[in-house]
Every structure is written in C-alpha cells, then in structure tokens.
Write a protein that holds these residues in place. Structure first.
Motif, PDB file in Angstrom:
ATOM      1  N   ALA A 148       0.813  -1.222   0.000  1.00 15.09           N
ATOM      2  CA  ALA A 148       0.000   0.000   0.000  1.00 15.09           C
ATOM      3  C   ALA A 148       0.839   1.262   0.000  1.00 15.09           C
ATOM      4  O   ALA A 148       0.294   2.363  -0.003  1.00 15.09           O
ATOM      5  N   ARG A 149       2.168   1.099   0.033  1.00 16.08           N
ATOM      6  CA  ARG A 149       3.011   2.292   0.032  1.00 16.08           C
ATOM      7  C   ARG A 149       4.408   1.960  -0.467  1.00 16.08           C
ATOM      8  O   ARG A 149       5.111   1.164   0.096  1.00 16.08           O
ATOM      9  N   LYS A 150       4.752   2.585  -1.567  1.00 20.53           N
ATOM     10  CA  LYS A 150       6.108   2.448  -2.093  1.00 20.53           C
ATOM     11  C   LYS A 150       7.030   3.505  -1.485  1.00 20.53           C
ATOM     12  O   LYS A 150       8.235   3.325  -1.411  1.00 20.53           O
ATOM     13  N   THR A 151       6.437   4.636  -1.063  1.00 21.20           N
ATOM     14  CA  THR A 151       7.207   5.758  -0.542  1.00 21.20           C
ATOM     15  C   THR A 151       6.593   6.236   0.776  1.00 21.20           C
ATOM     16  O   THR A 151       5.462   5.871   1.122  1.00 21.20           O
ATOM     17  N   ALA A 152       7.326   7.090   1.475  1.00 19.17           N
ATOM     18  CA  ALA A 152       6.790   7.688   2.702  1.00 19.17           C
ATOM     19  C   ALA A 152       5.565   8.551   2.386  1.00 19.17           C
ATOM     20  O   ALA A 152       4.618   8.608   3.173  1.00 19.17           O
ATOM     21  N   THR A 153       5.573   9.185   1.241  1.00 17.77           N
ATOM     22  CA  THR A 153       4.427  10.000   0.837  1.00 17.77           C
ATOM     23  C   THR A 153       3.194   9.138   0.626  1.00 17.77           C
ATOM     24  O   THR A 153       2.070   9.539   0.960  1.00 17.77           O
ATOM     25  N   ASP A 154       3.392   7.938   0.084  1.00 16.33           N
ATOM     26  CA  ASP A 154       2.276   6.993  -0.049  1.00 16.33           C
ATOM     27  C   ASP A 154       1.705   6.640   1.321  1.00 16.33           C
ATOM     28  O   ASP A 154       0.485   6.527   1.490  1.00 16.33           O
ATOM     29  N   ALA A 155       2.591   6.439   2.294  1.00 15.93           N
ATOM     30  CA  ALA A 155       2.141   6.111   3.648  1.00 15.93           C
ATOM     31  C   ALA A 155       1.313   7.252   4.217  1.00 15.93           C
ATOM     32  O   ALA A 155       0.291   7.033   4.882  1.00 15.93           O
ATOM     33  N   ARG A 156       1.775   8.485   3.968  1.00 11.98           N
ATOM     34  CA  ARG A 156       1.012   9.641   4.440  1.00 11.98           C
ATOM     35  C   ARG A 156      -0.377   9.644   3.813  1.00 11.98           C
ATOM     36  O   ARG A 156      -1.373   9.931   4.492  1.00 11.98           O
ATOM     37  N   ALA A 157      -0.462   9.334   2.527  1.00  9.23           N
ATOM     38  CA  ALA A 157      -1.749   9.306   1.841  1.00  9.23           C
ATOM     39  C   ALA A 157      -2.665   8.242   2.460  1.00  9.23           C
ATOM     40  O   ALA A 157      -3.879   8.460   2.602  1.00  9.23           O
ATOM     41  N   SER A 158      -2.079   7.106   2.832  1.00 10.47           N
ATOM     42  CA  SER A 158      -2.877   6.050   3.476  1.00 10.47           C
ATOM     43  C   SER A 158      -3.406   6.519   4.826  1.00 10.47           C
ATOM     44  O   SER A 158      -4.574   6.298   5.166  1.00 10.47           O
ATOM     45  N   ILE A 159      -2.534   7.155   5.604  1.00 14.28           N
ATOM     46  CA  ILE A 159      -2.960   7.662   6.913  1.00 14.28           C
ATOM     47  C   ILE A 159      -4.091   8.673   6.743  1.00 14.28           C
ATOM     48  O   ILE A 159      -5.117   8.607   7.436  1.00 14.28           O
ATOM     49  N   ARG A 160      -3.908   9.586   5.813  1.00 13.11           N
ATOM     50  CA  ARG A 160      -4.947  10.601   5.588  1.00 13.11           C
ATOM     51  C   ARG A 160      -6.261   9.942   5.184  1.00 13.11           C
ATOM     52  O   ARG A 160      -7.331  10.283   5.716  1.00 13.11           O
ATOM     53  N   TYR A 161      -6.198   9.006   4.250  1.00  6.91           N
ATOM     54  CA  TYR A 161      -7.418   8.349   3.780  1.00  6.91           C
ATOM     55  C   TYR A 161      -8.127   7.614   4.919  1.00  6.91           C
ATOM     56  O   TYR A 161      -9.357   7.722   5.076  1.00  6.91           O
ATOM     57  N   ASP A 177      -5.931   9.272  26.103  1.00  8.22           N
ATOM     58  CA  ASP A 177      -5.485  10.568  26.621  1.00  8.22           C
ATOM     59  C   ASP A 177      -5.242  11.592  25.508  1.00  8.22           C
ATOM     60  O   ASP A 177      -5.819  12.674  25.498  1.00  8.22           O
ATOM     61  N   SER A 178      -4.400  11.219  24.543  1.00  9.20           N
ATOM     62  CA  SER A 178      -4.026  12.183  23.497  1.00  9.20           C
ATOM     63  C   SER A 178      -5.030  12.254  22.353  1.00  9.20           C
ATOM     64  O   SER A 178      -5.011  13.206  21.566  1.00  9.20           O
ATOM     65  N   LYS A 179      -5.896  11.218  22.229  1.00  9.14           N
ATOM     66  CA  LYS A 179      -6.884  11.108  21.146  1.00  9.14           C
ATOM     67  C   LYS A 179      -6.227  10.895  19.779  1.00  9.14           C
ATOM     68  O   LYS A 179      -6.876  11.031  18.740  1.00  9.14           O
ATOM     69  N   ARG A 180      -4.963  10.527  19.772  1.00 11.55           N
ATOM     70  CA  ARG A 180      -4.261  10.303  18.506  1.00 11.55           C
ATOM     71  C   ARG A 180      -4.525   8.887  17.989  1.00 11.55           C
ATOM     72  O   ARG A 180      -4.534   7.931  18.758  1.00 11.55           O
ATOM     73  N   PRO A 181      -4.733   8.737  16.676  1.00 11.22           N
ATOM     74  CA  PRO A 181      -4.823   7.399  16.094  1.00 11.22           C
ATOM     75  C   PRO A 181      -3.466   6.689  16.176  1.00 11.22           C
ATOM     76  O   PRO A 181      -2.439   7.307  16.520  1.00 11.22           O
ATOM     77  N   LEU A 182      -3.460   5.414  15.849  1.00  8.90           N
ATOM     78  CA  LEU A 182      -2.248   4.598  15.901  1.00  8.90           C
ATOM     79  C   LEU A 182      -2.087   3.843  14.594  1.00  8.90           C
ATOM     80  O   LEU A 182      -3.036   3.218  14.104  1.00  8.90           O
ATOM     81  N   PHE A 183      -0.876   3.907  14.024  1.00  6.12           N
ATOM     82  CA  PHE A 183      -0.574   3.179  12.790  1.00  6.12           C
ATOM     83  C   PHE A 183       0.749   2.438  12.949  1.00  6.12           C
ATOM     84  O   PHE A 183       1.717   2.990  13.495  1.00  6.12           O
ATOM     85  N   PHE A 184       0.783   1.204  12.469  1.00  9.60           N
ATOM     86  CA  PHE A 184       2.014   0.444  12.352  1.00  9.60           C
ATOM     87  C   PHE A 184       2.431   0.464  10.883  1.00  9.60           C
ATOM     88  O   PHE A 184       1.582   0.381   9.986  1.00  9.60           O
ATOM     89  N   VAL A 185       3.738   0.551  10.644  1.00  3.78           N
ATOM     90  CA  VAL A 185       4.250   0.533   9.268  1.00  3.78           C
ATOM     91  C   VAL A 185       5.197  -0.648   9.140  1.00  3.78           C
ATOM     92  O   VAL A 185       6.314  -0.636   9.671  1.00  3.78           O
ATOM     93  N   TYR A 186       4.740  -1.678   8.437  1.00  4.46           N
ATOM     94  CA  TYR A 186       5.545  -2.884   8.279  1.00  4.46           C
ATOM     95  C   TYR A 186       6.697  -2.630   7.298  1.00  4.46           C
ATOM     96  O   TYR A 186       6.538  -1.946   6.293  1.00  4.46           O
ATOM     97  N   ASP A 187       7.862  -3.195   7.625  1.00  6.04           N
ATOM     98  CA  ASP A 187       9.071  -3.027   6.795  1.00  6.04           C
ATOM     99  C   ASP A 187       9.393  -1.558   6.531  1.00  6.04           C
ATOM    100  O   ASP A 187       9.790  -1.158   5.430  1.00  6.04           O
ATOM    101  N   SER A 188       9.271  -0.753   7.566  1.00  8.06           N
ATOM    102  CA  SER A 188       9.538   0.681   7.450  1.00  8.06           C
ATOM    103  C   SER A 188      10.975   0.982   7.052  1.00  8.06           C
ATOM    104  O   SER A 188      11.260   2.019   6.445  1.00  8.06           O
ATOM    105  N   TYR A 189      11.881   0.059   7.379  1.00  7.26           N
ATOM    106  CA  TYR A 189      13.313   0.290   7.160  1.00  7.26           C
ATOM    107  C   TYR A 189      13.699   0.342   5.684  1.00  7.26           C
ATOM    108  O   TYR A 189      14.802   0.788   5.351  1.00  7.26           O
ATOM    109  N   VAL A 190      12.831  -0.101   4.782  1.00  2.45           N
ATOM    110  CA  VAL A 190      13.192  -0.093   3.357  1.00  2.45           C
ATOM    111  C   VAL A 190      13.150   1.322   2.778  1.00  2.45           C
ATOM    112  O   VAL A 190      13.618   1.550   1.662  1.00  2.45           O
ATOM    113  N   ILE A 191      12.603   2.270   3.514  1.00  2.00           N
ATOM    114  CA  ILE A 191      12.568   3.667   3.095  1.00  2.00           C
ATOM    115  C   ILE A 191      13.513   4.456   4.000  1.00  2.00           C
ATOM    116  O   ILE A 191      13.525   4.254   5.214  1.00  2.00           O
TER     117      ILE A 191
END
Length: 370
Positions: A148-161, A177-191
């Motif tokens: 779902a993401r080739k680039t960090a920008t793709d990941a941002r688009a996924s989070i926004r969507y 407490d913070s009301k922030r969502p939570l996302f995991f990014v698998y294989d983040s190290y490739v970017i």
C-alpha cells in the motif's frame, strides 16, 4: 394508558438491564494496551470469486530457485494448521462477528487490521469489521503494508485516507489521553529515514504533525543498530512483530528491557510482539530453520512473560489469524487432506490460545505510555 405504557417500558428495561450490564462488563474486561494483528485478506469462491490467500504460490528462496508450485486451496491450503471456521471469507459478516467475539473473549482490546489499499479485495471487509468491533467493545487501528506504500508520501496518503474515512467511527482507535490514532508501518526500514522525516518530522515538508492527520506512527525494529533510524525518521515508536524468537534482534525477548529503556529515554512507544509459535513451511519450504514449536503453549507463555517484564506500555500479539506463518491464536482443528495432514493444538483445545491470551492480559497492567 400512560401508566400501562410506563409499566411496559420498565419491564423492557428490567429485561435488557442484565444484557446491557454484561456487555459493559465485557468491554471493561478488554485490555486497551493489547493489540492483535488481524488479517482481513482471505476469500472464498462463493463470496469473493476465488479462495484468496488459502490458495497461494509456494515462494522461492532466491532468484536461482526455478521451482513453480501453487497450493490450490479447497483443503490444500497455504498453511500448516487448518482453521476451525474452514476456508472463510474475511468479508463474511458471520465470520467477522465470530472473530470479534473470539478476540473479545481473549480480552484483547485493539486489532491492527492489515491495510493493502482501496483496490485490494480486503477493503470490502472494513465496514462490517468496524460495525462488529463496535458491538464487541473493540477498537481498530491499521498496519500499513508495503503493497500500500512504495514511498513515505504513499504512507502519508494512506494515513490521511484512513483518518478521513474511518476516523469518526466509534470503533476507530484513538489513544484515551491524546486522542491520537495509531498506525504500524511494516518493513519501514526499506525507506530512508530522511524520507520518513519529510512526513513524520516536525519540520518535514509534507509532515502530518499539527494537522488533522497527526498520529502515533510506529516503525518496525529489526536489527541491533536501529537507534539512529528512529531518532531521525520521526517515528513515534517501534514494534517487533515477528513471532519467531531470535529471527531478528527486535524479535529476541532478551533485548526487550533495553529497547523499552531506550524508548522511554527518547519519548518513544515500544510494542514488543508475542506469538504462540511459528511455522511457514507450506509456503516457504526452505525456511524450516525459523520454525518455533508451540510446546503445548509454553512458547507463548515465555514470550508473554518477557513482554510484561519489559515494562512496555503495549503488547502486540502476532497474530490473531496469520495462517501462512502459523502464528495464529484463532482456533485450529485436526484436518487431513490427500496432500497434507495439518497440525493442530493437541493436547490443548482449539480455543486454548484465546484462553491463554486472556490469562496473561489479566496480569498485564502497564502504568505509563512514555
């Protein structure tokens, strides 16, 4: 007339009260710091037109390997265990309802659903997943997969969507407490860290920080020397994912206390991942070296105990239903096909790992996030 109506309403309330109290008690019993990785990518010919993921190519070890083989499903599936619910569709509302009930029975409060994008067949499971999760008092976050993401920008688009589409749903996970969502990014190290910093850093050119899409975003800690990556990339923390003990530095429980200390010192979230075992030799026949036997549940117990002892503010569970890698806690049953005789949890019952998860989560009471 009004008195009769009032009496009728009081009778209905009296009948419903035990059910409502029971639902509230169940919700309170769920551990909001326990997150199970949940795979919604399975399909059936009836509902999806194909046995998605039950049928699977046997993966090659390297480019020199010319072997071609496909496991077709219909009893000959891409897993070493066989599910109690059979070769289900992840979009089947009846299956989703049973899954959410199982997860709630295990006291797991959050599921990290695999995100493969809007064009993947798994997408159609999301609406019924959110509705069923709400009924069972569960919350949903997402694990963003490389597809779902080739680039960090793709990941941002996924989070926004995902925030725009599901963020207002009561079952969408937000930190209490913070009301922030939570996302995991698998294989983040490739970017590269510098590319992530553009999206996750405070001063990044395309940063989510301070926007409506700000979130806790966790990358995958693999090697021994990931410190600089997580200092400079802007990630809010890290997780270990792998259920094969020792497969990576991060997946080695002896390292978890130090990883938690470092995370706390640097204002990061640490999520060690526990699993009941690991075996993927039906899809990776060359990978037997990473098989980890369940040992009647003792393997799971040891990982869970290590995660609790680390002092981490969350525990990841790998997984509820990653059948390809044999890490599932979903019930499995004995099954024999002409092509393969499947493993099961004997001498334990099919529900054993759900029950054991509940046992450990009753004992897991983290005191602080970071």
């Amino acid at each position: 007339m009004r008195l009769s109506l009032l009496r009728c309403l009081l009778s209905i309330v009296a009948l419903l009260s035990p059910l409502l109290a029971s639902a509230a008690d169940a919700s309170q019993a769920l551990n909001p710091r326990a997150i199970a990785f949940y795979y919604n990518w399975y399909g059936s010919p009836t509902l999806d037109g194909a046995p998605l993921h039950w049928a699977h190519d046997v993966l090659r070890e390297n480019d020199r390997d010319r072997t071609t083989k496909r496991l077709p499903g219909n009893g000959d599936i891409s897993a070493n265990f066989y599910p109690q619910l059979g070769e289900y569709s992840s979009a089947d509302p009846a299956v989703i309802e049973r899954h959410m009930a199982m997860i709630a029975s295990a006291r797991i409060g959050v599921i990290a659903v695999t995100w493969l994008g809007v064009d993947d067949p798994s997408y159609k499971s999301l609406r019924p997943l959110f509705e069923a999760a709400q009924r069972h008092g569960l919350r949903i976050c997402f694990q963003i997969e490389p597809a779902a993401r080739k680039t960090a920008t793709d990941a941002r688009a996924s989070i926004r969507y995902l925030v725009e589409t599901f963020g207002a749903h009561p079952a969408f996970y937000r930190d209490p407490d913070s009301k922030r969502p939570l996302f995991f990014v698998y294989d983040s190290y490739v970017i590269d860290a510098k590319d992530w910093a553009q999206v996750l850093g405070r001063d990044g050119a395309d940063s989510i920080r301070g926007t409506a899409f700000d979130a806790d975003v966790l990358g995958l800690w693999v090697g021994a020397d990931e410190h600089a990556f997580f200092e400079h990339s802007g990630f809010d923390g890290f997780y270990t994912y792998f259920a094969s003990r020792g497969f990576s530095y991060g997946a080695t429980p002896e390292h978890w206390p130090e990883l938690q200390r470092w995370a706390k010192q640097h204002g990061k979230l640490f999520v060690p991942s526990v699993g009941p075992g690991y075996i993927d030799t039906r899809v990776r026949p060359w990978n037997a070296k990473n098989t980890k036997e369940r040992d009647g549940g003792r393997y799971y117990d040891a990982m869970f105990e290590a995660a609790i002892d680390s002092g981490a503010p969350f525990i990841g569970i790998t997984s509820f239903n990653e059948w390809h890698e044999g890490t599932q806690i979903e019930p499995a049953v004995a099954f024999k096909h002409a092509a393969f005789e499947y493993l099961d949890y004997a001498p334990r019952t099919p529900e054993y790992y759900l029950e054991r998860t509940a046992y450990w989560l009753q004992r897991y009471k983290p005191v602080a996030t970071r």
